[in-house]
Design a protein around this motif. Structure first.
Motif, short mmCIF file in Angstrom:
data_model
loop_
_atom_site.label_atom_id
_atom_site.label_comp_id
_atom_site.label_asym_id
_atom_site.label_seq_id
_atom_site.Cartn_x
_atom_site.Cartn_y
_atom_site.Cartn_z
N GLU A 209 15.52 31.10 42.49
CA GLU A 209 16.93 31.03 42.13
C GLU A 209 17.24 29.82 41.26
O GLU A 209 16.60 28.77 41.38
N VAL A 210 18.25 29.98 40.41
CA VAL A 210 18.73 28.90 39.54
C VAL A 210 20.22 28.71 39.81
O VAL A 210 20.98 29.69 39.92
N LEU A 211 20.63 27.46 39.90
CA LEU A 211 22.05 27.17 40.09
C LEU A 211 22.74 27.08 38.73
O LEU A 211 22.32 26.33 37.85
N LEU A 212 23.78 27.87 38.57
CA LEU A 212 24.55 27.90 37.32
C LEU A 212 25.98 27.45 37.58
O LEU A 212 26.51 27.61 38.68
N PRO A 213 26.65 26.94 36.55
CA PRO A 213 28.10 26.79 36.66
C PRO A 213 28.72 28.18 36.72
O PRO A 213 28.18 29.15 36.15
N GLY A 214 29.85 28.30 37.40
CA GLY A 214 30.56 29.57 37.34
C GLY A 214 30.89 29.90 35.90
O GLY A 214 31.32 29.05 35.13
N LEU A 215 30.67 31.16 35.52
CA LEU A 215 30.92 31.58 34.14
C LEU A 215 32.42 31.69 33.89
O LEU A 215 33.21 31.89 34.82
N VAL A 216 32.79 31.56 32.62
CA VAL A 216 34.20 31.65 32.21
C VAL A 216 34.31 32.79 31.20
O VAL A 216 33.64 32.76 30.16
N ASP A 217 35.11 33.78 31.51
CA ASP A 217 35.31 34.91 30.60
C ASP A 217 36.75 34.89 30.11
O ASP A 217 37.68 35.23 30.84
N SER A 218 36.91 34.47 28.88
CA SER A 218 38.26 34.29 28.32
C SER A 218 38.79 35.53 27.61
O SER A 218 39.79 35.44 26.89
N HIS A 219 38.16 36.68 27.84
CA HIS A 219 38.63 37.91 27.19
C HIS A 219 38.49 39.08 28.15
O HIS A 219 37.50 39.81 28.15
N VAL A 220 39.51 39.25 28.99
CA VAL A 220 39.50 40.30 30.02
C VAL A 220 40.85 41.01 30.01
O VAL A 220 41.90 40.37 30.02
N HIS A 221 40.80 42.34 30.01
CA HIS A 221 42.01 43.15 30.10
C HIS A 221 42.15 43.66 31.53
O HIS A 221 41.46 44.58 31.95
#
Length: 449
Positions: free
Chosen positions: A54-66
Protein backbone atom coordinates in the motif's frame (compact mmCIF):
# COMPACT_ATOMS: atom_id res chain seq x y z
CA UNK A 1 -3.70 9.96 27.40
CA UNK A 2 -1.25 9.91 24.51
CA UNK A 3 0.36 13.05 23.20
CA UNK A 4 -1.28 12.77 19.74
CA UNK A 5 -4.55 11.45 18.36
CA UNK A 6 -3.35 9.42 15.36
CA UNK A 7 -0.20 8.37 13.56
CA UNK A 8 -0.30 6.91 10.05
CA UNK A 9 2.80 4.89 9.21
CA UNK A 10 3.64 4.21 5.57
CA UNK A 11 6.79 2.77 4.00
CA UNK A 12 5.66 4.54 0.83
CA UNK A 13 3.89 7.88 0.87
CA UNK A 14 3.46 10.51 -1.83
CA UNK A 15 4.47 13.85 -0.32
CA UNK A 16 5.38 17.23 -1.85
CA UNK A 17 9.03 16.20 -1.48
CA UNK A 18 8.48 12.97 -3.39
CA UNK A 19 7.72 9.39 -2.48
CA UNK A 20 9.26 8.40 0.85
CA UNK A 21 8.64 6.51 4.13
CA UNK A 22 6.84 8.67 6.70
CA UNK A 23 4.93 8.77 9.94
CA UNK A 24 2.08 11.27 9.59
CA UNK A 25 0.85 12.77 12.86
CA UNK A 26 -2.77 13.92 13.08
CA UNK A 27 -4.47 16.05 15.72
CA UNK A 28 -7.84 17.78 15.52
CA UNK A 29 -8.36 16.58 11.96
CA UNK A 30 -5.18 18.24 10.67
CA UNK A 31 -1.69 17.05 9.87
CA UNK A 32 0.54 18.34 12.66
CA UNK A 33 3.78 16.62 11.64
CA UNK A 34 5.26 14.55 8.83
CA UNK A 35 8.22 12.64 10.23
CA UNK A 36 10.85 10.78 8.23
CA UNK A 37 10.65 7.01 8.51
CA UNK A 38 7.87 4.55 9.04
CA UNK A 39 8.86 3.90 12.66
CA UNK A 40 9.46 7.45 13.89
CA UNK A 41 8.81 7.81 17.62
CA UNK A 42 5.25 9.07 18.09
CA UNK A 43 2.97 8.66 21.12
CA UNK A 44 -0.55 8.42 19.70
CA UNK A 45 -3.92 7.06 20.79
CA UNK A 46 -4.45 5.40 17.40
CA UNK A 47 -2.08 3.97 14.83
CA UNK A 48 -2.71 3.04 11.23
CA UNK A 49 0.12 1.08 9.63
CA UNK A 50 -0.09 0.48 5.91
CA UNK A 51 0.51 -2.96 4.41
CA UNK A 52 3.60 -3.64 2.32
CA UNK A 53 1.67 -3.30 -0.95
CA UNK A 54 0.00 0.00 0.00
CA UNK A 55 0.95 3.63 -0.63
CA UNK A 56 -0.30 6.58 1.37
CA UNK A 57 -1.71 9.35 -0.83
CA UNK A 58 -3.19 12.74 -0.10
CA UNK A 59 -6.94 12.75 -0.58
CA UNK A 60 -7.62 13.56 -4.22
CA UNK A 61 -9.35 16.80 -5.22
CA UNK A 62 -11.85 16.72 -8.09
CA UNK A 63 -12.78 20.26 -9.08
CA UNK A 64 -15.16 19.25 -11.88
CA UNK A 65 -18.17 17.25 -10.69
CA UNK A 66 -21.83 17.55 -11.68
CA UNK A 67 -23.90 16.52 -8.66
CA UNK A 68 -27.20 17.80 -10.18
CA UNK A 69 -29.06 18.06 -6.86
CA UNK A 70 -31.55 19.70 -6.36
CA UNK A 71 -33.84 19.44 -9.36
CA UNK A 72 -32.26 16.51 -11.19
CA UNK A 73 -31.39 14.30 -8.23
CA UNK A 74 -32.53 11.27 -10.22
CA UNK A 75 -29.38 11.87 -12.32
CA UNK A 76 -27.04 12.21 -9.33
CA UNK A 77 -27.22 13.45 -5.75
CA UNK A 78 -24.89 14.53 -2.97
CA UNK A 79 -25.13 11.25 -1.04
CA UNK A 80 -24.35 9.01 -4.01
CA UNK A 81 -21.74 11.31 -5.60
CA UNK A 82 -19.75 11.82 -2.42
CA UNK A 83 -19.87 8.12 -1.61
CA UNK A 84 -18.48 7.35 -5.08
CA UNK A 85 -15.81 10.00 -4.55
CA UNK A 86 -14.67 8.45 -1.27
CA UNK A 87 -14.42 5.00 -2.81
CA UNK A 88 -12.16 6.48 -5.48
CA UNK A 89 -9.86 8.22 -3.00
CA UNK A 90 -11.39 11.66 -3.61
CA UNK A 91 -11.91 13.64 -0.41
CA UNK A 92 -12.89 17.02 -1.89
CA UNK A 93 -15.12 17.84 -4.84
CA UNK A 94 -16.18 21.18 -6.30
CA UNK A 95 -19.69 21.02 -7.71
CA UNK A 96 -20.58 22.52 -11.07
CA UNK A 97 -23.36 25.13 -11.19
CA UNK A 98 -25.57 23.53 -13.83
CA UNK A 99 -27.88 20.56 -14.28
CA UNK A 100 -29.38 21.40 -10.89
CA UNK A 101 -32.61 23.38 -10.67
CA UNK A 102 -32.10 26.13 -9.76
CA UNK A 103 -28.58 26.53 -11.14
CA UNK A 104 -25.92 28.23 -9.00
CA UNK A 105 -26.17 31.55 -10.82
CA UNK A 106 -27.56 33.58 -7.91
CA UNK A 107 -27.05 33.62 -4.16
CA UNK A 108 -30.49 32.04 -3.84
CA UNK A 109 -29.39 29.20 -6.12
CA UNK A 110 -26.27 28.67 -4.01
CA UNK A 111 -28.38 28.55 -0.85
CA UNK A 112 -30.61 25.93 -2.48
CA UNK A 113 -27.53 23.83 -3.26
CA UNK A 114 -26.26 24.07 0.30
CA UNK A 115 -29.66 23.21 1.74
CA UNK A 116 -29.88 20.15 -0.51
CA UNK A 117 -26.42 18.97 0.54
CA UNK A 118 -26.95 19.33 4.28
CA UNK A 119 -26.38 16.08 6.18
CA UNK A 120 -25.59 13.99 3.09
CA UNK A 121 -21.86 14.43 2.47
CA UNK A 122 -19.26 11.67 2.74
CA UNK A 123 -16.52 14.08 1.57
CA UNK A 124 -16.04 17.84 1.54
CA UNK A 125 -17.86 19.83 -1.13
CA UNK A 126 -17.32 23.31 -2.51
CA UNK A 127 -19.30 25.10 -5.22
CA UNK A 128 -18.68 26.91 -8.48
CA UNK A 129 -20.95 29.74 -9.52
CA UNK A 130 -22.23 30.25 -13.05
CA UNK A 131 -21.94 33.13 -15.53
CA UNK A 132 -25.01 33.18 -17.79
CA UNK A 133 -26.80 35.82 -19.87
CA UNK A 134 -29.10 36.64 -16.95
CA UNK A 135 -26.29 37.69 -14.60
CA UNK A 136 -23.77 39.26 -16.99
CA UNK A 137 -25.81 42.08 -18.48
CA UNK A 138 -25.61 45.81 -17.66
CA UNK A 139 -28.65 45.58 -15.38
CA UNK A 140 -27.25 42.74 -13.24
CA UNK A 141 -24.30 44.50 -11.63
CA UNK A 142 -23.36 42.83 -8.38
CA UNK A 143 -24.83 39.34 -8.90
CA UNK A 144 -21.46 37.75 -9.61
CA UNK A 145 -19.68 39.68 -6.86
CA UNK A 146 -22.40 38.65 -4.40
CA UNK A 147 -21.81 34.99 -5.27
CA UNK A 148 -18.07 35.51 -4.88
CA UNK A 149 -18.65 37.03 -1.45
CA UNK A 150 -20.67 33.95 -0.53
CA UNK A 151 -17.62 31.74 -1.17
CA UNK A 152 -17.95 30.20 -4.64
CA UNK A 153 -14.60 29.26 -6.16
CA UNK A 154 -15.22 30.92 -9.51
CA UNK A 155 -17.67 31.15 -12.38
CA UNK A 156 -18.41 28.68 -15.15
CA UNK A 157 -19.47 29.88 -18.59
CA UNK A 158 -20.44 28.04 -21.76
CA UNK A 159 -19.66 29.43 -25.19
CA UNK A 160 -22.08 26.98 -26.87
CA UNK A 161 -25.42 25.55 -25.66
CA UNK A 162 -25.03 23.72 -22.37
CA UNK A 163 -27.74 21.14 -22.97
CA UNK A 164 -30.11 22.55 -20.32
CA UNK A 165 -32.38 25.53 -20.87
CA UNK A 166 -31.79 27.14 -17.48
CA UNK A 167 -28.06 27.62 -18.07
CA UNK A 168 -27.58 29.69 -21.22
CA UNK A 169 -24.32 30.26 -23.08
CA UNK A 170 -22.46 33.54 -23.48
CA UNK A 171 -21.76 35.44 -26.66
CA UNK A 172 -18.29 36.94 -27.12
CA UNK A 173 -19.66 40.27 -25.84
CA UNK A 174 -21.18 38.71 -22.73
CA UNK A 175 -17.98 36.74 -22.10
CA UNK A 176 -16.08 40.04 -22.17
CA UNK A 177 -18.57 41.57 -19.74
CA UNK A 178 -18.33 38.59 -17.40
CA UNK A 179 -14.52 38.58 -17.54
CA UNK A 180 -14.37 42.31 -16.80
CA UNK A 181 -16.69 41.97 -13.83
CA UNK A 182 -14.93 38.90 -12.45
CA UNK A 183 -11.47 40.44 -12.85
CA UNK A 184 -12.60 43.50 -10.88
CA UNK A 185 -13.03 41.46 -7.69
CA UNK A 186 -10.20 39.00 -8.37
CA UNK A 187 -12.34 36.04 -9.34
CA UNK A 188 -11.77 33.13 -11.67
CA UNK A 189 -13.58 32.41 -14.97
CA UNK A 190 -13.79 28.78 -16.06
CA UNK A 191 -15.01 28.04 -19.57
CA UNK A 192 -16.55 25.21 -21.55
CA UNK A 193 -14.80 26.15 -24.79
CA UNK A 194 -16.58 25.06 -27.97
CA UNK A 195 -17.52 27.58 -30.66
CA UNK A 196 -21.23 27.46 -31.63
CA UNK A 197 -20.65 28.66 -35.20
CA UNK A 198 -18.20 25.84 -35.86
CA UNK A 199 -20.59 23.33 -34.30
CA UNK A 200 -23.48 24.62 -36.39
CA UNK A 201 -21.47 24.22 -39.59
CA UNK A 202 -20.39 20.67 -38.76
CA UNK A 203 -22.43 17.61 -39.78
CA UNK A 204 -25.29 16.90 -37.42
CA UNK A 205 -24.74 13.99 -35.05
CA UNK A 206 -27.02 10.99 -35.48
CA UNK A 207 -26.93 7.23 -35.46
CA UNK A 208 -24.87 4.54 -33.79
CA UNK A 209 -21.42 5.22 -35.28
CA UNK A 210 -19.09 7.11 -32.98
CA UNK A 211 -17.16 8.51 -35.95
CA UNK A 212 -20.29 10.42 -37.00
CA UNK A 213 -20.66 11.95 -33.55
CA UNK A 214 -16.96 12.87 -33.50
CA UNK A 215 -17.35 14.66 -36.84
CA UNK A 216 -20.09 16.79 -35.28
CA UNK A 217 -17.67 18.17 -32.63
CA UNK A 218 -14.49 18.95 -34.61
CA UNK A 219 -11.22 20.13 -33.09
CA UNK A 220 -11.73 23.54 -34.62
CA UNK A 221 -14.73 24.14 -32.33
CA UNK A 222 -12.42 23.90 -29.32
CA UNK A 223 -9.58 25.78 -30.96
CA UNK A 224 -11.73 28.76 -31.95
CA UNK A 225 -13.34 29.00 -28.53
CA UNK A 226 -10.02 28.67 -26.70
CA UNK A 227 -8.63 31.48 -28.86
CA UNK A 228 -11.56 33.65 -27.77
CA UNK A 229 -10.96 32.84 -24.10
CA UNK A 230 -7.26 33.65 -24.44
CA UNK A 231 -7.93 36.96 -26.16
CA UNK A 232 -10.54 37.87 -23.56
CA UNK A 233 -8.17 37.01 -20.71
CA UNK A 234 -5.37 38.97 -22.36
CA UNK A 235 -7.56 42.09 -22.67
CA UNK A 236 -9.23 41.96 -19.27
CA UNK A 237 -6.55 40.35 -17.13
CA UNK A 238 -9.05 37.85 -15.71
CA UNK A 239 -7.82 34.50 -14.42
CA UNK A 240 -9.18 32.05 -16.99
CA UNK A 241 -9.37 28.27 -16.93
CA UNK A 242 -10.11 25.95 -19.86
CA UNK A 243 -12.34 23.07 -18.84
CA UNK A 244 -12.00 19.48 -20.09
CA UNK A 245 -9.51 20.01 -22.93
CA UNK A 246 -9.86 17.22 -25.47
CA UNK A 247 -8.26 18.73 -28.60
CA UNK A 248 -4.48 18.42 -28.66
CA UNK A 249 -4.39 20.77 -31.66
CA UNK A 250 -5.21 23.61 -29.25
CA UNK A 251 -1.99 23.03 -27.29
CA UNK A 252 0.16 25.48 -29.34
CA UNK A 253 -2.39 28.25 -28.64
CA UNK A 254 -2.23 27.47 -24.95
CA UNK A 255 1.57 27.32 -24.92
CA UNK A 256 1.87 30.74 -26.56
CA UNK A 257 -0.63 32.29 -24.16
CA UNK A 258 1.20 30.95 -21.13
CA UNK A 259 4.55 32.10 -22.49
CA UNK A 260 3.08 35.59 -22.91
CA UNK A 261 1.95 35.64 -19.29
CA UNK A 262 -1.79 35.27 -19.83
CA UNK A 263 -3.36 34.06 -16.56
CA UNK A 264 -4.47 30.74 -18.05
CA UNK A 265 -4.81 27.24 -16.62
CA UNK A 266 -6.05 24.07 -18.33
CA UNK A 267 -7.51 20.75 -17.28
CA UNK A 268 -8.12 17.47 -19.05
CA UNK A 269 -10.01 14.36 -17.98
CA UNK A 270 -9.42 10.64 -17.47
CA UNK A 271 -11.57 9.66 -20.45
CA UNK A 272 -9.46 11.75 -22.83
CA UNK A 273 -6.29 10.15 -21.44
CA UNK A 274 -7.44 6.54 -21.34
CA UNK A 275 -10.01 6.03 -24.11
CA UNK A 276 -9.76 6.49 -27.89
CA UNK A 277 -12.31 7.23 -30.59
CA UNK A 278 -11.36 4.27 -32.75
CA UNK A 279 -12.05 1.91 -29.85
CA UNK A 280 -15.59 3.11 -29.05
CA UNK A 281 -18.10 0.38 -30.01
CA UNK A 282 -21.09 1.22 -32.19
CA UNK A 283 -24.01 2.39 -30.09
CA UNK A 284 -21.95 2.72 -26.90
CA UNK A 285 -23.47 6.03 -25.82
CA UNK A 286 -21.91 5.74 -22.35
CA UNK A 287 -18.81 7.17 -24.10
CA UNK A 288 -20.59 10.29 -25.36
CA UNK A 289 -19.33 13.56 -23.90
CA UNK A 290 -18.71 17.10 -25.10
CA UNK A 291 -16.08 17.86 -26.17
CA UNK A 292 -15.63 14.32 -27.45
CA UNK A 293 -13.10 11.58 -26.88
CA UNK A 294 -10.69 11.85 -29.81
CA UNK A 295 -8.22 9.41 -31.38
CA UNK A 296 -5.19 7.69 -29.86
CA UNK A 297 -2.68 10.04 -31.53
CA UNK A 298 -4.49 12.98 -29.91
CA UNK A 299 -4.39 11.12 -26.61
CA UNK A 300 -0.62 10.72 -26.83
CA UNK A 301 -0.21 14.47 -27.31
CA UNK A 302 -2.35 15.19 -24.24
CA UNK A 303 -0.10 12.92 -22.19
CA UNK A 304 2.98 14.75 -23.45
CA UNK A 305 1.44 18.11 -22.56
CA UNK A 306 0.62 16.90 -19.07
CA UNK A 307 4.16 15.70 -18.47
CA UNK A 308 5.53 18.98 -19.84
CA UNK A 309 3.31 20.99 -17.47
CA UNK A 310 1.29 22.63 -20.23
CA UNK A 311 -1.89 21.01 -18.94
CA UNK A 312 -2.24 21.79 -15.25
CA UNK A 313 -4.47 19.08 -13.81
CA UNK A 314 -6.72 16.07 -14.37
CA UNK A 315 -10.33 16.05 -13.12
CA UNK A 316 -13.22 13.76 -13.99
CA UNK A 317 -16.01 15.98 -15.33
CA UNK A 318 -18.28 13.40 -13.71
CA UNK A 319 -21.57 14.08 -15.52
CA UNK A 320 -24.01 11.19 -15.14
CA UNK A 321 -27.66 10.95 -16.11
CA UNK A 322 -30.41 8.39 -15.98
CA UNK A 323 -29.98 5.38 -18.30
CA UNK A 324 -32.95 6.39 -20.43
CA UNK A 325 -31.32 9.73 -21.28
CA UNK A 326 -28.25 7.86 -22.58
CA UNK A 327 -30.57 6.11 -25.08
CA UNK A 328 -28.87 2.80 -24.44
CA UNK A 329 -31.72 1.06 -26.26
CA UNK A 330 -31.15 2.80 -29.59
CA UNK A 331 -27.48 3.65 -29.19
CA UNK A 332 -28.07 6.94 -31.01
CA UNK A 333 -25.15 9.30 -30.36
CA UNK A 334 -27.15 12.20 -31.73
CA UNK A 335 -29.93 12.06 -29.15
CA UNK A 336 -28.13 10.62 -26.08
CA UNK A 337 -27.13 12.84 -23.17
CA UNK A 338 -23.45 13.70 -23.21
CA UNK A 339 -21.46 12.96 -20.08
CA UNK A 340 -19.08 10.35 -18.67
CA UNK A 341 -19.53 9.04 -15.14
CA UNK A 342 -16.01 8.50 -13.81
CA UNK A 343 -15.78 9.87 -10.28
CA UNK A 344 -15.09 6.55 -8.56
CA UNK A 345 -12.72 5.02 -11.13
CA UNK A 346 -11.05 8.06 -12.73
CA UNK A 347 -7.87 7.84 -10.68
CA UNK A 348 -7.45 4.10 -11.23
CA UNK A 349 -8.03 4.56 -14.97
CA UNK A 350 -5.37 7.27 -15.23
CA UNK A 351 -2.92 5.31 -13.07
CA UNK A 352 -3.42 2.18 -15.20
CA UNK A 353 -2.60 4.11 -18.36
CA UNK A 354 0.20 6.08 -16.71
CA UNK A 355 1.99 3.02 -15.35
CA UNK A 356 1.97 1.49 -18.83
CA UNK A 357 3.64 4.67 -20.09
CA UNK A 358 6.26 4.70 -17.34
CA UNK A 359 4.79 7.73 -15.55
CA UNK A 360 5.55 7.73 -11.80
CA UNK A 361 2.70 7.46 -9.32
CA UNK A 362 3.71 10.72 -7.63
CA UNK A 363 3.20 12.61 -10.89
CA UNK A 364 -0.31 11.23 -11.37
CA UNK A 365 -1.19 12.01 -7.76
CA UNK A 366 -0.06 15.62 -8.16
CA UNK A 367 -2.19 16.05 -11.28
CA UNK A 368 -5.25 14.84 -9.36
CA UNK A 369 -4.69 16.35 -5.90
CA UNK A 370 -2.41 19.36 -5.37
CA UNK A 371 -2.83 20.73 -8.89
CA UNK A 372 -6.66 20.88 -9.03
CA UNK A 373 -6.67 22.28 -5.49
CA UNK A 374 -4.31 25.05 -6.62
CA UNK A 375 -6.26 25.77 -9.81
CA UNK A 376 -9.58 26.01 -7.99
CA UNK A 377 -8.16 27.83 -4.98
CA UNK A 378 -9.13 25.13 -2.47
CA UNK A 379 -6.93 25.66 0.58
CA UNK A 380 -5.67 23.06 3.05
CA UNK A 381 -6.20 20.15 0.67
CA UNK A 382 -4.33 18.05 -1.86
CA UNK A 383 -1.01 17.25 -0.19
CA UNK A 384 0.44 15.50 2.84
CA UNK A 385 1.79 18.63 4.49
CA UNK A 386 1.75 20.13 7.96
CA UNK A 387 -1.32 22.30 8.46
CA UNK A 388 -3.43 20.61 5.81
CA UNK A 389 -6.54 18.61 6.59
CA UNK A 390 -5.69 14.97 7.29
CA UNK A 391 -7.45 13.80 4.11
CA UNK A 392 -5.68 10.61 3.06
CA UNK A 393 -6.13 7.60 0.80
CA UNK A 394 -4.63 4.15 1.24
CA UNK A 395 -3.88 2.89 -2.27
CA UNK A 396 -2.75 -0.51 -3.53
CA UNK A 397 -1.17 0.40 -6.87
CA UNK A 398 -0.75 -3.14 -8.19
CA UNK A 399 -4.14 -4.59 -7.20
CA UNK A 400 -6.09 -5.47 -10.35
CA UNK A 401 -9.86 -5.31 -10.69
CA UNK A 402 -12.55 -5.21 -13.34
CA UNK A 403 -15.05 -2.35 -13.32
CA UNK A 404 -18.69 -3.35 -12.99
CA UNK A 405 -20.96 -0.37 -13.60
CA UNK A 406 -23.74 -1.88 -11.52
CA UNK A 407 -21.43 -1.99 -8.49
CA UNK A 408 -20.30 1.64 -8.67
CA UNK A 409 -21.68 3.99 -6.04
CA UNK A 410 -22.89 6.84 -8.25
CA UNK A 411 -26.64 6.89 -8.68
CA UNK A 412 -27.14 5.24 -12.09
CA UNK A 413 -25.29 2.11 -13.33
CA UNK A 414 -23.88 3.60 -16.54
CA UNK A 415 -20.15 4.04 -17.14
CA UNK A 416 -17.80 4.13 -20.12
CA UNK A 417 -15.45 2.08 -17.93
CA UNK A 418 -17.86 -0.84 -17.53
CA UNK A 419 -15.87 -4.04 -18.05
CA UNK A 420 -12.50 -2.27 -18.07
CA UNK A 421 -9.57 -4.08 -16.48
CA UNK A 422 -7.80 -1.58 -14.24
CA UNK A 423 -5.13 -1.68 -11.59
CA UNK A 424 -4.84 0.35 -8.43
CA UNK A 425 -7.49 0.03 -5.74
CA UNK A 426 -8.27 2.51 -2.99
CA UNK A 427 -8.65 0.44 0.16
CA UNK A 428 -9.36 3.18 2.69
CA UNK A 429 -10.12 6.88 2.56
CA UNK A 430 -9.76 9.17 5.56
CA UNK A 431 -11.38 12.56 5.96
CA UNK A 432 -9.73 14.70 8.63
CA UNK A 433 -8.15 11.55 10.05
CA UNK A 434 -11.34 9.48 10.28
CA UNK A 435 -12.00 6.59 7.91
CA UNK A 436 -14.99 7.08 5.63
CA UNK A 437 -17.46 4.21 5.90
CA UNK A 438 -20.60 3.34 3.97
CA UNK A 439 -22.77 5.47 6.25
CA UNK A 440 -20.37 8.37 6.85
CA UNK A 441 -21.85 11.88 6.60
CA UNK A 442 -18.92 13.79 8.07
CA UNK A 443 -18.21 15.78 4.92
CA UNK A 444 -18.44 19.53 5.16
CA UNK A 445 -19.43 22.29 2.79
CA UNK A 446 -16.34 24.37 2.14
CA UNK A 447 -16.00 27.86 0.71
CA UNK A 448 -13.30 30.07 -0.71
CA UNK A 449 -11.67 31.93 2.13
Amino acid sequence: MAEHELVVRAARAVTPEGERPVSVVVDGGRITDVLDGVDATVDADRELRLAEDEVLLPGLVDSHVHVNEPGRTEWEGFASATRAAALGGVTTIVDMPLNSVPPTTTVEGLKAKRAAAEGKLAVDVGFWGGAVPENTGPDTTGVLSDLWSEGVYGFKAFLSPSGVDEFGHLTAERLEAAATAIQAFGGRLIVHAEDPKVLDSAPAASGREYADFLASRPDEAENAAISLVIETARRTGVRAHILHLSSASALPLIARAKEEGVALTVETCPHYLTLAAEEVPAGATSYKCCPPIRDSANRDLLWRALRDGLIDCVVTDHSPSTPDLKHLDTGDFGTAWGGVAGLQVGFAAVWTEASGRGVPLAEVVRWMSASPAAVAGVEGKGSIAVGNDADLAVFAPEEAFQVEARSLAHRNPVSAYDGADLKGRVRRTLLRGVEITADSVSGRMIARS
